[in-house]
Design an enzyme around this catalytic site. Structure first.
Site, PDB file in Angstrom:
ATOM      1  NE  ARG A 112      37.295  38.943 136.212  1.00  0.00           N
ATOM      2  CZ  ARG A 112      37.868  38.280 137.020  1.00  0.00           C
ATOM      3  NH1 ARG A 112      39.055  38.535 137.193  1.00  0.00           N
ATOM      4  NH2 ARG A 112      37.169  37.584 138.118  1.00  0.00           N
ATOM      5  NE  ARG A 136      36.720  34.297 136.629  1.00  0.00           N
ATOM      6  CZ  ARG A 136      38.038  34.545 137.403  1.00  0.00           C
ATOM      7  NH1 ARG A 136      39.015  35.113 137.318  1.00  0.00           N
ATOM      8  NH2 ARG A 136      37.793  34.100 138.889  1.00  0.00           N
ATOM      9  NE  ARG A 184      35.173  34.768 142.488  1.00  0.00           N
ATOM     10  CZ  ARG A 184      35.354  35.781 141.620  1.00  0.00           C
ATOM     11  NH1 ARG A 184      34.180  36.079 140.758  1.00  0.00           N
ATOM     12  NH2 ARG A 184      36.338  36.287 140.907  1.00  0.00           N
ATOM     13  CE  LYS A 208      43.882  36.763 143.137  1.00  0.00           C
ATOM     14  NZ  LYS A 208      42.714  37.511 143.641  1.00  0.00           N
ATOM     15  NE  ARG A 215      41.520  31.048 145.846  1.00  0.00           N
ATOM     16  CZ  ARG A 215      41.501  31.820 144.806  1.00  0.00           C
ATOM     17  NH1 ARG A 215      42.394  31.738 143.776  1.00  0.00           N
ATOM     18  NH2 ARG A 215      40.873  32.815 144.498  1.00  0.00           N
TER      19      ARG A 215
END
Ligand code: AP5
Ligand code: ZN
Length: 206
Positions: free
Chosen positions: A124, A152, A163, A13, A89
């Protein structure tokens, strides 16, 4: 266009949104980015949200819904449209959006496997200065910014798995609310190809 971009954590995203912004000039509204910036600034919102985010839980609606609806009502968004990355969400968030009279033109669902998500998120890296997203293998950060690159706090395996289950339980049902404007995009392909498919879908629907 008024686009909701959704999909599992790590579906792409945040990678695809800037490409769509460049193409269509809409405003990128990303609650996750807003909350992380608030945390970096040490605001009460940021500190409160961080407790939920690092474990991979959703932050409570009181912290997020009014803030996002307010942002969507600002002039630049009303005039240029939006790409909503990370909202709604949950089904209650979806109804809050519709009740506020915000009707999306496209609901884009990025489809990808959980195994791929784990590989993407564990690799990431972020540039906190520009907000650019990188991956140690697929899209390595340039050497001259290497020392400011961060990871992160929710990109550790326990939080990633949590998640994924939050997405399955709470976010996936949102698809049914927007079934009439839903487009499914293969997000396992390269991000340029996935973005190209999103652009084609948005053009078609206008
Ligand atoms: P948020 O920031 O929205 O995180 P997320 O949904 O978990 O999604 P990610 O940002 O992890 O993934 P992405 O799809 O953007 O992937 P990316 O492009 O970075 O939310 C974080 C937290 O904030 C939530 O857990 C919650 O606590 C809170 N929050 C946010 N919104 C909320 C709401 N509405 N209500 C309540 N709480 C909320 O890509 C991932 C990696 O893969 C990168 O390394 C990238 O380089 C790589 N990559 C991307 N595309 C490709 C590709 N095609 N091929 C190879 N690699 C790729
Ligand atoms: Zn993101």
């Amino acid at each position: 266009p008024r686009v909701i971009l959704t999909g599992l954590p790590g579906a792409g995203k945040g990678t695809i949104s800037p490409i769509l912004v460049k193409e269509f000039g809409m405003v990128h509204v990303a609650p996750g980015d807003i909350l992380r910036a608030a945390k970096r600034d040490g605001t009460p919102l940021g500190l409160e949200a961080a407790k939920y985010m690092s474990a991979g839980n959703l932050v409570p609606d009181e912290l997020i819904v009014a803030m996002i609806l307010q942002r969507l009502a600002e002039d630049d968004v009303v005039q240029n449209g939006f790409i909503l990355d990370g909202f709604p969400r949950s089904v209650p968030q979806a109804h809050a959006l519709l009740d506020a009279g915000v009707i999306p033109t496209h609901f884009i669902l990025l489809e990808i496997t959980e195994d791929e998500v784990r590989m993407r998120l564990s690799g990431r890296r972020l540039d906190p200065t520009t907000g650019s997203v990188y991956h140690v293998e697929y899209n390595p950060p340039p050497a001259d910014i290497a020392e400011r690159i961060i990871q992160r706090s929710d990109d550790v395996i326990e939080a990633i798995n949590h998640r994924i289950s939050v997405y399955r339980m709470t976010t996936a049902p949102v698809v049914d609310v927007f079934a009439s404007c839903c487009v499914r995009i293969n997000a396992s392909q390269g991000s340029d190809d996935a973005a190209r498919d999103c652009i084609a879908a948005i053009r078609k629907g206008r």
